[in-house]
Motif scaffolding. Sequence first.
Motif, PDB file in Angstrom:
ATOM      1  N   GLY A  92       0.751  -1.329  -0.067  1.00  0.00           N
ATOM      2  CA  GLY A  92       0.007  -0.112   0.050  1.00  0.00           C
ATOM      3  C   GLY A  92       1.011   1.137  -0.014  1.00  0.00           C
ATOM      4  O   GLY A  92       0.405   2.449   0.010  1.00  0.00           O
ATOM      5  N   VAL A  93       2.037   0.964  -0.031  1.00  0.00           N
ATOM      6  CA  VAL A  93       3.076   2.436  -0.050  1.00  0.00           C
ATOM      7  C   VAL A  93       3.731   2.353  -1.480  1.00  0.00           C
ATOM      8  O   VAL A  93       4.277   1.322  -1.859  1.00  0.00           O
ATOM      9  N   THR A  94       3.778   3.657  -2.066  1.00  0.00           N
ATOM     10  CA  THR A  94       4.304   3.834  -3.319  1.00  0.00           C
ATOM     11  C   THR A  94       5.754   4.122  -3.046  1.00  0.00           C
ATOM     12  O   THR A  94       6.125   4.972  -2.467  1.00  0.00           O
ATOM     13  N   THR A  95       6.648   3.454  -3.668  1.00  0.00           N
ATOM     14  CA  THR A  95       8.131   3.598  -3.759  1.00  0.00           C
ATOM     15  C   THR A  95       8.649   4.210  -4.940  1.00  0.00           C
ATOM     16  O   THR A  95       8.185   3.899  -6.162  1.00  0.00           O
ATOM     17  N   LYS A  96       9.634   4.801  -5.195  1.00  0.00           N
ATOM     18  CA  LYS A  96      10.486   5.366  -6.421  1.00  0.00           C
ATOM     19  C   LYS A  96      10.586   4.218  -7.498  1.00  0.00           C
ATOM     20  O   LYS A  96      10.530   4.385  -8.685  1.00  0.00           O
ATOM     21  N   ASP A  97      10.859   3.159  -6.954  1.00  0.00           N
ATOM     22  CA  ASP A  97      11.127   1.841  -7.839  1.00  0.00           C
ATOM     23  C   ASP A  97       9.711   1.285  -8.500  1.00  0.00           C
ATOM     24  O   ASP A  97      10.104   0.620  -9.390  1.00  0.00           O
ATOM     25  N   GLU A  98       8.892   1.977  -8.059  1.00  0.00           N
ATOM     26  CA  GLU A  98       7.681   1.475  -8.763  1.00  0.00           C
ATOM     27  C   GLU A  98       6.988   2.650  -9.546  1.00  0.00           C
ATOM     28  O   GLU A  98       5.879   2.738 -10.300  1.00  0.00           O
ATOM     29  N   CYS A  99       7.918   3.587  -9.900  1.00  0.00           N
ATOM     30  CA  CYS A  99       7.616   4.884 -10.534  1.00  0.00           C
ATOM     31  C   CYS A  99       8.370   4.890 -11.862  1.00  0.00           C
ATOM     32  O   CYS A  99       9.529   4.379 -11.904  1.00  0.00           O
ATOM     33  N   THR A 100       7.786   5.584 -12.703  1.00  0.00           N
ATOM     34  CA  THR A 100       8.773   6.031 -14.023  1.00  0.00           C
ATOM     35  C   THR A 100       9.111   7.509 -13.810  1.00  0.00           C
ATOM     36  O   THR A 100       8.190   8.479 -13.584  1.00  0.00           O
ATOM     37  N   PRO A 101      10.363   7.710 -13.861  1.00  0.00           N
ATOM     38  CA  PRO A 101      10.839   9.108 -13.919  1.00  0.00           C
ATOM     39  C   PRO A 101      10.730  10.008 -14.983  1.00  0.00           C
ATOM     40  O   PRO A 101      11.014   9.542 -16.037  1.00  0.00           O
ATOM     41  N   LEU A 102      10.457  11.012 -14.768  1.00  0.00           N
ATOM     42  CA  LEU A 102      10.302  12.358 -15.918  1.00  0.00           C
ATOM     43  C   LEU A 102      11.067  13.317 -15.672  1.00  0.00           C
ATOM     44  O   LEU A 102      11.027  13.854 -14.582  1.00  0.00           O
ATOM     45  N   ILE A 103      12.183  13.435 -16.462  1.00  0.00           N
ATOM     46  CA  ILE A 103      13.291  14.460 -16.279  1.00  0.00           C
ATOM     47  C   ILE A 103      13.254  15.763 -17.050  1.00  0.00           C
ATOM     48  O   ILE A 103      13.037  15.469 -18.345  1.00  0.00           O
ATOM     49  N   PHE A 104      13.010  16.861 -16.457  1.00  0.00           N
ATOM     50  CA  PHE A 104      13.109  18.040 -17.126  1.00  0.00           C
ATOM     51  C   PHE A 104      14.353  18.735 -16.814  1.00  0.00           C
ATOM     52  O   PHE A 104      14.876  18.906 -15.868  1.00  0.00           O
ATOM     53  N   LYS A 105      14.877  19.387 -17.988  1.00  0.00           N
ATOM     54  CA  LYS A 105      16.181  20.266 -17.834  1.00  0.00           C
ATOM     55  C   LYS A 105      15.751  21.638 -18.345  1.00  0.00           C
ATOM     56  O   LYS A 105      14.991  21.739 -19.430  1.00  0.00           O
ATOM     57  N   ASN A 106      15.922  22.578 -17.507  1.00  0.00           N
ATOM     58  CA  ASN A 106      15.440  23.904 -17.790  1.00  0.00           C
ATOM     59  C   ASN A 106      13.991  24.231 -18.125  1.00  0.00           C
ATOM     60  O   ASN A 106      13.710  24.726 -19.127  1.00  0.00           O
ATOM     61  N   GLY A 107      13.239  23.147 -17.626  1.00  0.00           N
ATOM     62  CA  GLY A 107      11.770  23.487 -17.746  1.00  0.00           C
ATOM     63  C   GLY A 107      11.156  22.509 -19.006  1.00  0.00           C
ATOM     64  O   GLY A 107       9.939  22.698 -19.354  1.00  0.00           O
ATOM     65  N   GLU A 108      12.028  21.962 -19.979  1.00  0.00           N
ATOM     66  CA  GLU A 108      11.477  21.128 -20.742  1.00  0.00           C
ATOM     67  C   GLU A 108      11.942  19.650 -20.537  1.00  0.00           C
ATOM     68  O   GLU A 108      12.852  19.113 -20.125  1.00  0.00           O
ATOM     69  N   LEU A 109      10.776  18.847 -21.085  1.00  0.00           N
ATOM     70  CA  LEU A 109      11.163  17.339 -20.804  1.00  0.00           C
ATOM     71  C   LEU A 109      12.338  16.770 -21.408  1.00  0.00           C
ATOM     72  O   LEU A 109      12.431  16.823 -22.824  1.00  0.00           O
ATOM     73  N   ALA A 110      13.264  16.260 -20.934  1.00  0.00           N
ATOM     74  CA  ALA A 110      14.548  15.788 -21.543  1.00  0.00           C
ATOM     75  C   ALA A 110      14.337  14.359 -21.720  1.00  0.00           C
ATOM     76  O   ALA A 110      15.238  13.676 -22.540  1.00  0.00           O
ATOM     77  N   GLY A 111      13.624  13.714 -20.922  1.00  0.00           N
ATOM     78  CA  GLY A 111      13.700  12.360 -21.215  1.00  0.00           C
ATOM     79  C   GLY A 111      12.790  11.639 -19.952  1.00  0.00           C
ATOM     80  O   GLY A 111      12.345  12.443 -19.054  1.00  0.00           O
ATOM     81  N   TRP A 112      12.715  10.298 -20.283  1.00  0.00           N
ATOM     82  CA  TRP A 112      11.824   9.483 -19.013  1.00  0.00           C
ATOM     83  C   TRP A 112      12.210   8.207 -18.944  1.00  0.00           C
ATOM     84  O   TRP A 112      12.949   7.561 -20.047  1.00  0.00           O
ATOM     85  N   GLY A 113      12.173   7.461 -17.787  1.00  0.00           N
ATOM     86  CA  GLY A 113      12.541   6.361 -17.870  1.00  0.00           C
ATOM     87  C   GLY A 113      13.768   6.226 -16.990  1.00  0.00           C
ATOM     88  O   GLY A 113      14.657   7.016 -16.860  1.00  0.00           O
ATOM     89  N   ASP A 114      14.048   4.976 -16.591  1.00  0.00           N
ATOM     90  CA  ASP A 114      15.476   4.589 -15.673  1.00  0.00           C
ATOM     91  C   ASP A 114      16.601   5.028 -16.525  1.00  0.00           C
ATOM     92  O   ASP A 114      17.613   5.476 -15.962  1.00  0.00           O
ATOM     93  N   THR A 115      16.856   4.572 -17.662  1.00  0.00           N
ATOM     94  CA  THR A 115      17.685   4.570 -18.481  1.00  0.00           C
ATOM     95  C   THR A 115      18.061   6.181 -18.730  1.00  0.00           C
ATOM     96  O   THR A 115      19.355   6.609 -18.632  1.00  0.00           O
ATOM     97  N   ALA A 116      17.028   6.958 -19.040  1.00  0.00           N
ATOM     98  CA  ALA A 116      17.305   8.260 -19.292  1.00  0.00           C
ATOM     99  C   ALA A 116      17.896   9.119 -18.105  1.00  0.00           C
ATOM    100  O   ALA A 116      18.621   9.844 -18.056  1.00  0.00           O
ATOM    101  N   TYR A 117      17.214   8.531 -16.859  1.00  0.00           N
ATOM    102  CA  TYR A 117      17.374   9.156 -15.594  1.00  0.00           C
ATOM    103  C   TYR A 117      18.935   8.955 -15.242  1.00  0.00           C
ATOM    104  O   TYR A 117      19.625  10.004 -14.980  1.00  0.00           O
ATOM    105  N   LYS A 118      19.315   7.810 -15.522  1.00  0.00           N
ATOM    106  CA  LYS A 118      20.918   7.347 -15.449  1.00  0.00           C
ATOM    107  C   LYS A 118      21.695   8.039 -16.169  1.00  0.00           C
ATOM    108  O   LYS A 118      22.744   8.708 -15.661  1.00  0.00           O
ATOM    109  N   LEU A 119      21.694   8.397 -17.372  1.00  0.00           N
ATOM    110  CA  LEU A 119      22.348   9.060 -18.351  1.00  0.00           C
ATOM    111  C   LEU A 119      22.516  10.415 -18.305  1.00  0.00           C
ATOM    112  O   LEU A 119      23.511  11.007 -18.124  1.00  0.00           O
ATOM    113  N   ILE A 120      21.277  11.131 -17.867  1.00  0.00           N
ATOM    114  CA  ILE A 120      21.074  12.367 -17.680  1.00  0.00           C
ATOM    115  C   ILE A 120      22.020  12.753 -16.252  1.00  0.00           C
ATOM    116  O   ILE A 120      22.681  13.756 -16.042  1.00  0.00           O
ATOM    117  N   ALA A 121      21.725  11.836 -15.228  1.00  0.00           N
ATOM    118  CA  ALA A 121      22.389  12.183 -13.922  1.00  0.00           C
ATOM    119  C   ALA A 121      23.965  11.930 -14.120  1.00  0.00           C
ATOM    120  O   ALA A 121      24.763  12.704 -13.546  1.00  0.00           O
TER     121      ALA A 121
END
Length: 125
Positions: A92-121
């Motif tokens: 009954g608790v939502t954790t980040k590993d149950e989510c898909t990340p959406l990554i914004f750079k300077n207010g614009e969508l730069a990518g989404w998903g674990d791979t995009a998150y890791k590459l951008i990070a």
Amino acid sequence: MRKLVFAAMLGTSLALSGCVISVDGDSDHAYQSDWQDKEQKNRRGINALSPLLSFKEVTSRMGTPDFNEYYENKGNTYQVLYFRTQRLEGDGVTTKDECTPLIFKNGELAGWGDTAYKLIAASVN
């Protein structure tokens, strides 16, 4: 006559004492349906995204994220919104590993998903 009416009432109440009436259905099923509906809605929404959408456009389409992170690095701003898309634990608790990340750079969508998150990070560090 009173004894007969009383006995009939007593018999009816005893017969119904083990009855349970469910008006809204099984609460576990309703809970399961809620999180399944949310995950399916989020997956459909993410599938309809395209790069460079504004933060405002994405949040207008997707609604409130489960998690929201913001940071600045090397003159750029980054915001990561997490939307629940899969269930891993039935707690009954939502954790980040149950989510898909959406990554914004300077207010614009730069990518989404674990791979995009890791590459951008990795590129930020």
